[in-house]
Design an enzyme around this catalytic site. Structure first.
Site, PDB file in Angstrom:
ATOM      1  N   SER A 295       0.818  -1.206   0.000  1.00  0.00           N
ATOM      2  CA  SER A 295       0.000   0.000   0.000  1.00  0.00           C
ATOM      3  C   SER A 295       0.851   1.255   0.000  1.00  0.00           C
ATOM      4  CB  SER A 295      -0.940  -0.042   1.215  1.00  0.00           C
ATOM      5  OG  SER A 295      -0.773   1.091   2.029  1.00  0.00           O
ATOM      6  N   LYS A 296       0.405   2.211  -0.786  1.00  0.00           N
ATOM      7  CA  LYS A 296       1.125   3.466  -0.948  1.00  0.00           C
ATOM      8  C   LYS A 296       1.242   4.174   0.400  1.00  0.00           C
ATOM      9  CE  LYS A 296       0.429   7.661  -3.662  1.00  0.00           C
ATOM     10  NZ  LYS A 296      -0.318   8.280  -4.748  1.00  0.00           N
ATOM     11  N   ARG A 297       0.186   4.066   1.194  1.00  0.00           N
ATOM     12  CA  ARG A 297       0.121   4.774   2.462  1.00  0.00           C
ATOM     13  C   ARG A 297       1.010   4.109   3.523  1.00  0.00           C
ATOM     14  NH1 ARG A 297      -3.615   4.329   6.236  1.00  0.00           N
ATOM     15  NH2 ARG A 297      -4.734   2.805   4.976  1.00  0.00           N
TER      16      ARG A 297
END
Ligand code: GLU
Length: 547
Positions: A295-297
């Site tokens: 996940s990017k986050r």
């Protein structure tokens, strides 16, 4: 209804070409029968991630192992997400990993005849085809506002119906001529929707190049093809572009699989033969015992910048991704450790159908191994490249002395020894391993295991006999010789027989010297370190090491 008149009212551009013209402007490419034309089609958001590299690698391999073309198209239909410099950043990032485009946006190539390669610059092409669809009764204007669409969606959800704009819910599908012209006269904003000819009663058997045979339900949604700002949606734009850029194989994330029925219908109404599609599975990671998507986050390692900033050896990242792309790559690589990874026979069909597990520890291992195969000079070049971009001022000053660092690297890497050492994992970590060779970054801890008198006596004794001209055996003979003078056993066997008679043995003597000279209890060969440091620096450290 006069559809020609309606099309002209909705798409009033006076400079559109007849759609047939585009087949001539962008003819089929001349290519060998099996040559693949692939593309990377990112949005210019400035965030280029591991998934892009993974996919780009598959694209690049498919194109270049078949004598085909790999090009870059920028999907910039969403102006809000555009970030300056993003295109250059995609090209630069991929280049760092050895992936080059043959054609496309910002690529200087004589092959650039299928452009423009920015979607916003292709508006006329899309609009010509939208106009044609309206004329043929296959697209229509929709004046529904967001509130109206939300209300329909809520009602559909409440009734447990499929959400969307279709069938009885496609209100604007059946507007009368009068209603349409009244809305236009009133200046109501509108989008253009596909008038879907499909039915969910029908199934389509589809062959995905990765997933194999997939049965999907025909599309019946009147999807938006042209937004109210006159710019097409991804669905429409990609169909036009992949057709006219003559893409043969579309490799993209599996999140697009659910829109495939729409895409197949679009190709059909546009009269195009669809390209082959290959939907790649997502990169996954283990997180506290469960497998989840990167996940990017949450995961900094998803960003490609992470690998550049940390100084991963680019070939290692690529080789690791190759093991995820084709599971037999690893075995091939073990059998052919010296071979260029590009000589492996990559096949899209061998890609995994389920999520590939990305394991940073494994990547670190591959990175260590790849770096250990370099020559000291090659390693210097690699580290210097990182230092130039990310290093401190001190690092840059150190790396100006190529010869000194190359000697250090030869030692750290075990060049010339029986087996290479694998101490350097990444540039950011490798550069720190040589800090102690420079006085300005030498920060000793002096964690001696003996008291002041013993330590100082050992150092003094060695200072007296130290000769920089000694080879390894003469050097070690001296360490042995001073051992009894300071209460240590020169021979291990003596020490083992009567440990109570000694403070320690010859290896403890060496440890004291090592701590004084390197600041650490463990290091590569100390005699060589002293030789690299030179007489003055060695003596100064032996002195400074006293407590
Ligand atoms: N612009 C789309 C994306 O970034 C491209 C998908 C595709 O490759 O067709 O997800």
């Amino acid at each position: 209804m006069d559809m020609k008149k309606l099309a002209a009212a909705l798409i009033p551009d006076g400079d559109l070409l007849p759609v047939e013209e585009y087949e001539k402007i962008y003819p089929e490419r001349t290519r060998a029968p099996k040559a693949e034309v692939t593309r990377l089609a990112p949005s210019p958001t400035g965030f280029i991630h591991l998934g892009n590299l993974y996919s780009a690698l598959a694209d690049e391999r498919c194109a270049h192992t078949t004598g085909g073309i790999f090009y870059l198209r920028i999907e910039d239909t969403d102006e809000k997400r555009r970030v300056d410099g993003a295109v250059e950043s995609v090209i630069r990032s991929l280049k760092y990993f050895g992936i080059d485009f043959d054609e496309g946006a910002e690529i200087d190539s004589p092959l650039n005849v299928y452009g423009p390669y920015y979607q916003r610059r292709r508006a006329k092409i899309y609009r010509a085809f939208v106009k044609d669809l309206i004329e043929r009764g296959l697209a229509y204007p929709c004046f529904c506002g967001e509130d109206e669409l939300n209300a329909v969606r809520e009602a559909q959800t409440a009734e447990k119906k499929t959400t969307g704009y279709y069938g009885e819910y496609a209100k604007c599908r059946n507007l009368s001529e009068e209603e349409i012209y009244n809305n236009l006269a009133a200046g109501k904003p509108y989008v253009i929707r596909l008038k879907s000819q499909g039915s969910i009663e029908n199934k389509i058997l589809f062959r995905d190049a990765i997933k194999g045979e997939v049965t999907v339900t025909e599309n019946d949604q009147d999807v938006v093809i042209l937004k109210s700002d006159g710019i097409p949606t991804y669905h429409f734009a990609h169909a036009i572009d992949d057709h006219f850029m003559r893409t043969t194989l579309v490799i993209r994330g599996e999140e697009w699989l659910s829109s495939l029925p729409v895409h197949l219908e679009l190709h059909k109404v546009l009269g195009f033969k669809p390209p082959r599609y290959a939907h790649t599975s997502s990169l996954m990671k283990m997180d506290g015992g469960t497998k989840r998507k990167l996940s990017k986050r949450k995961d900094p390692e998803l960003s490609l910048d992470y690998y550049r900033k940390d100084g991963y050896y680019p070939v290692a990242v690529v080789k690791y991704l190759m093991t995820l792309l084709n599971s037999d790559f690893e075995e091939w690589s073990l059998k052919n450790p010296e071979a260029d990874w590009r000589s492996f026979k990559f096949r899209i069909e061998k890609m995994s159908r389920s999520g590939a597990l990305f394991d940073l520890d494994k990547l670190n291992d591959v990175s260590k191994t790849e770096i250990s195969k370099l020559s000291a000079e090659g390693c210097y070049e690699f580290l210097k490249g990182w230092v130039d971009e990310f290093g401190t001022d001190a690092d840059r000053a150190h790396f100006a002395d190529r010869q000194y660092i190359t000697q250090i690297l030869a030692l750290i890497m075990g060049v010339g020894g029986k087996k290479r050492r694998k101490d350097i994992e990444r540039a950011a970590q490798g550069v720190r391993l040589i800090d102690y060779f420079f006085d300005d970054t030498f920060s000793p801890e002096y964690a001696y295991r003996f008291g002041k008198d013993t330590v100082n006596a050992v150092l003094d004794a060695f200072i007296k006999v130290y000769d920089p001209a000694d080879d390894n055996s003469a050097w070690f003979a001296k360490v042995k010789a001073i051992a009894p003078e300071v209460g240590f056993a020169a021979e291990m066997s003596d020490f083992k027989a009567n440990p109570e008679n000694y403070k320690g043995n010859v290896s403890d003597v060496a440890e004291i010297l090592r701590i004084a000279v390197t600041g650490m209890p463990n290091s590569p060969d100390l005699c060589t370190i002293m030789r690299i440091l030179g007489k003055d620096r060695t003596l100064a450290r032996l002195e400074a090491g006293k407590i």
